[in-house]
Design an enzyme around this catalytic site. Structure first.
Site, PDB file in Angstrom:
ATOM      1  CG  HIS A 471     -19.900 -74.642  23.200  1.00 55.99           C
ATOM      2  ND1 HIS A 471     -20.302 -74.556  21.881  1.00 55.99           N
ATOM      3  CD2 HIS A 471     -21.042 -74.609  23.931  1.00 55.99           C
ATOM      4  CE1 HIS A 471     -21.618 -74.459  21.838  1.00 55.99           C
ATOM      5  NE2 HIS A 471     -22.085 -74.488  23.075  1.00 55.99           N
ATOM      6  NE  ARG A 538     -23.592 -77.327  20.696  1.00 53.83           N
ATOM      7  CZ  ARG A 538     -23.896 -77.063  21.955  1.00 53.83           C
ATOM      8  NH1 ARG A 538     -23.643 -77.966  22.913  1.00 53.83           N
ATOM      9  NH2 ARG A 538     -24.458 -75.907  22.281  1.00 53.83           N
ATOM     10  N   GLY A 557     -25.410 -81.514  22.992  1.00 52.71           N
ATOM     11  CA  GLY A 557     -25.862 -81.088  21.680  1.00 52.71           C
ATOM     12  C   GLY A 557     -26.229 -79.611  21.668  1.00 52.71           C
ATOM     13  CD  GLU A 563     -23.650 -86.507  19.267  1.00 56.11           C
ATOM     14  OE1 GLU A 563     -23.992 -85.752  18.351  1.00 56.11           O
ATOM     15  OE2 GLU A 563     -22.493 -86.990  19.369  1.00 56.11           O
TER      16      GLU A 563
END
Length: 853
Positions: A471, A538, A557, A563
């Site tokens: 991330h 995220r 996600g 998304e």
């Protein structure tokens, strides 16, 4: 480690017990109160009244006398942690009126509201709960037929410790008892200055299982047979600080004893055709093991696509031709179903430009090519994530290593050398911007590349972006406004996404010098919030702008939905409360498109004439969809090149009207190594770029010979040649057009002639344009050519000296009616650079010539 500031022991009672602490470590704590009036909350089966004195605000809420009536407050917590909720109420009856307390739908027990003696006597009741950073939906629901009390006000007091110190990474992770659907993991505990409260077992940035802070062994029982895994463990403390990840263990689960194939996919059908493609869809198969690993699409006996989706688009087909397809389902053990029904579809006639590209050619093999940026001369810079190197790659595939980015490090996962953006003023400042992981953070830095040499040092532009194995975000691009935008992941701490004081879980906007623009939505807040353009993300990665100047972004996600978002200034996109359209999504900006996380993994994003292209790493396919006429959403999504090159990382439009696509199949997060690993390929639009933007000439076809009358063979003299007729389709949002004519033999770029500031209403240029810097009868268009004197103000045709030479006419759509900074004294190189700097799209008409003077 810097010394910790003085502390006060305010963590006590249930909070300390929950951590299993008998004594407190030094931490700093504070209490910040925020009041919320009940009359401003969401009310169901109740009414706002003001007939009993002593209330705050403008009134109070009188619950209806029924079970199920409720008041729901939107509590915006500045920081995650332990919060005390104080409810001010009145109850003029002798009976207790208890309510059920929930936070974002989670049950937090019952709060009692005993009688206060009179409806004008106001008292308080409290509850202690854990809140996430950002908006929390706090609901009080009556549990008896008497309803609830008269509700006046809710006060939120943050009492959790401020603890900036994360736990140490867990160590010595091992996997054992590896079964087809399960494996057991053990690790050595992490340490923390206050205490570890939980561990997350991760695969590829997604959490497989969570256990409490006292547990150092766990069995994960939701694995898939015959599947490769790489697993790590991260620790979290009570303040939500994540550790860096443990060591990584890799293994492949064994096949199960399942030999039953999946059911046959049903209702295979064609859902659309173009001149070069057929789109297919089918109904899902089922399997006794519960998992479909993928679908294989066959054109006759040849497998042409592999996908986890229920549809794909087969490209690289011939016009006016019939093709027959079938599809088979496959489970993880390799059992394949029988073939579906066959469907035959005929491609359309050639002509017209659609949004479906086809494969053109391989460009180059690179090592984890994460980001691509094109220089004004058509060459590209490419970042290699794990080598920390910047490459120069030419359109013909020549490759050179320019150098390493100093201070870049990896994370044995998604970190390393990531995004790249070339300064819009590169011809003047030679600046390039890079997003990379460093020893203590992620950061954006500036280096210089003058066309020959990459600087050996870098200048920090923005630092302090939290990093993790997963991330990290990392895409950077310059917007139409000249500002630098950056996508930043939450660094495995989901609370970061709602905390505007954190740079993580955001799309950031900054000036090229690293300062925060004064017109950013939270600039008045100060601190890191000055850089925030949107939040509640995220792990966003793709960034691109449409013809209206709207920003679109792609986002990974967690476990349900990926998304595609249309970004709004200051917008909150909901993570962690909302993932796609799943969870507590009220009040957040909804995505324009979602996919199952097993089908997409959207990384790089590009827009060409309002067609969006998204590179999917998990789904191993390219997604294509058109923005609707209103600019508010997208249409049908096509899945292209499914399984052809593995995990696709970036997609970038080229100056000559194509797309470069990079695959990164050995990026430690899945993917099966193959000969197709880590390749850059070029895609082309056979009918011209989407929207009909295509350059043609009535005098010669694409890649055919340019007639002698437009060359030096016409009059035996170099220069002063008549120009060929040119025509084109409109580009969405173009404010003007330009054409550059060049000799491109041996991958060169010898500039012969350019015309620019062609009006947006124009769709053609006639044969034999008149001479002059301002072109006669062409609405103020300007022109310049190689040579001197009169030759410099008229079309300069091919004159290569007898050998067969390739030439290109490149048509550019411009974002301005007048290309800035050009005069009759500008050089051809300066003119081309300025045109490219103002260009939003380009297409090429090729020609050949063997003319000689």
């Amino acid at each position: 480690m810097a010394p910790r500031p003085p502390w006060r022991a305010v963590l006590a009672g249930t909070a300390a017990a929950a951590l299993g602490l008998t004594a407190l470590s030094p931490v700093t704590a504070f209490a910040a109160d925020t009041a919320y009036e009940a009359e401003n909350a969401t009310i169901s089966q109740g009414v706002v009244e003001s007939n009993h004195a002593g209330y705050s605000g403008t009134g109070f809420v009188n619950f209806d006398n029924v079970a199920g009536s409720y008041v729901e407050y939107a509590v915006n917590a500045a920081q995650a942690g332990t919060h005390t909720l104080t409810f001010r109420y009145a109850n003029g009856t002798p009976d207790n009126r208890p309510v059920k307390l929930t936070v974002d739908g989670g049950d937090k027990g019952t709060v009692d509201f005993p009688g206060t003696g009179a409806w004008t006597t106001w008292k308080t009741a409290t509850a202690t709960v854990q809140l996430t950073a950002g908006v929390n939906r706090v609901r009080t629901t009556a549990t008896t037929a008497n309803g609830g009390p008269n509700a006046d006000q809710l006060t939120d007091t943050f009492t959790a410790p401020v603890d900036p110190e994360p736990p140490s990474p867990p160590t010595n992770l091992k996997a054992s008892t590896i079964l087809p659907t399960a494996a057991t993991f053990t690790w050595t505990a992490a340490t923390d200055n206050v205490g570890v409260v939980r561990y997350e077992i991760n695969r590829g940035g997604n959490t497989l299982k969570t256990v409490d802070g006292n547990t150092t062994s766990a069995t994960v029982d939701n694995l898939t047979p015959n599947t490769a895994y790489d697993i790590s463990v991260g620790a979290f403390d009570a303040a939500g600080n994540p550790s860096q990840q443990s060591n990584v263990v890799t293994f492949t689960t064994p096949p199960s004893d399942d030999t039953t194939p999946p059911t046959v996919p049903g209702n295979l059908r064609s859902t659309g055709v173009t001149a070069n493609s057929v789109s297919l869809a089918w109904n899902a198969s089922t399997d006794t093991g519960g998992t479909i690993a993928g679908y294989d699409v066959y054109q006759g006996a040849t497998k042409v696509a592999t996908t986890t989706s229920l549809g794909t688009t087969v490209t690289d087909l011939s016009p006016n031709t019939s093709y027959t397809f079938t599809v088979k389902a496959r489970d993880p053990n390799g059992n394949s179903s029988a073939a579906s029904n066959a469907v035959t579809a005929k491609t359309s006639a050639p002509g017209g430009a659609g949004g479906i590209p086809e494969y053109d050619k391989d460009i180059a093999k690179v090592d984890l090519g994460w980001s691509v940026g094109f220089l004004p001369n058509g060459n590209a810079l490419v970042t290699e994530r794990d080598r920390f190197e910047v490459l120069l790659v030419t359109p013909s595939g020549q490759k050179a290593t320019l150098g390493k980015v100093p201070g870049a490090v990896g994370t044995n996962g998604e970190g390393g050398l990531l995004g790249l953006a070339i300064s819009p003023n590169w011809a003047a400042d030679h600046a390039i911007y890079l997003y990379h992981t460093a020893s203590g953070d992620n950061r954006i830095v500036k280096m210089t590349y003058d066309g020959t040499t990459l600087s050996s040092t870098s200048t920090p532009v923005l630092t302090g972006i939290a990093k993790n194995r997963y991330h990290n975000g990392g895409r950077i691009k310059f917007g139409p406004d000249g500002k630098l935008y950056a996508t930043v992941g939450d660094a495995k701490n989901s609370d970061n996404a709602q905390n505007k004081s954190s740079l993580n879980g955001k799309i950031l906007r900054l000036n090229p010098d690293g300062s925060a623009p004064s017109d950013n939505p939270f600039s008045a807040t100060g601190g890191n919030a000055r850089y925030v353009w949107s939040y509640g993300h995220r792990n966003p990665q793709g960034l691109a702008w449409d013809s209206r100047g709207q920003l679109w972004a792609a986002e990974f996600g967690e476990s349900s939905q990926d998304e595609l978002n249309l970004i709004q200034k200051g917008g909150n996109f909901g993570w962690p409360s909302c993932e796609g359209t799943q969870g507590s999504c009220s009040g957040y900006i909804a995505p324009k498109k979602t996919w199952s996380t097993s089908q997409a993994g959207p990384s790089g994003l590009e827009i060409v004439n309002d067609w969006i292209y998204i590179a999917g790493v998990t789904g191993q396919q390219l997604f294509a969809t058109q923005i609707n006429a209103a600019g508010t959403g997208v249409g049908t999504v096509s899945t292209l090149f499914s399984g052809r090159w593995g995990r696709l990382r970036s997609v970038t439009k080229t100056p000559d009207g194509g797309l470069w696509l990079t695959s990164t199949n050995n990026d430690k997060n899945g993917g099966t190594p193959s000969a197709l690993d880590n390749v850059i390929v070029r895609l082309r639009f056979p009918g011209g770029t989407p929207g009909g933007f295509k350059l043609t000439s009535a005098a010669f076809a694409d890649n055919a010979t340019i007639p002698d009358k437009y060359t030096c063979a016409g009059d035996g003299t170099a220069g002063q040649d008549p120009s060929p007729p040119l025509a084109w389709g409109a580009a969405d949002g173009a404010k003007g057009y330009a054409v550059v004519f060049a000799d491109v033999a041996n991958s060169g770029n010898k500039l012969h002639w350019a015309i620019w500031d062609v009006p947006a209403s124009a769709r053609s240029l006639p044969e034999g344009l008149g001479a002059g810097y301002t072109v006669p009868d062409q609405g103020g268009a300007k022109q310049k050519a190689m040579g001197s004197g009169a030759n410099a103000q008229k079309f300069f045709g091919p004159c290569p000296g007898g050998a067969s030479h390739p030439y290109t006419f490149t048509l550019y759509a411009l974002n301005t009616a007048t290309v800035p900074g050009l005069t009759s004294s500008s050089t051809m190189a300066q003119i081309e650079t300025a045109i490219k700097g103002a260009s939003t799209a380009g297409v090429v008409l090729r020609g050949k010539s063997s003319a000689a003077a």
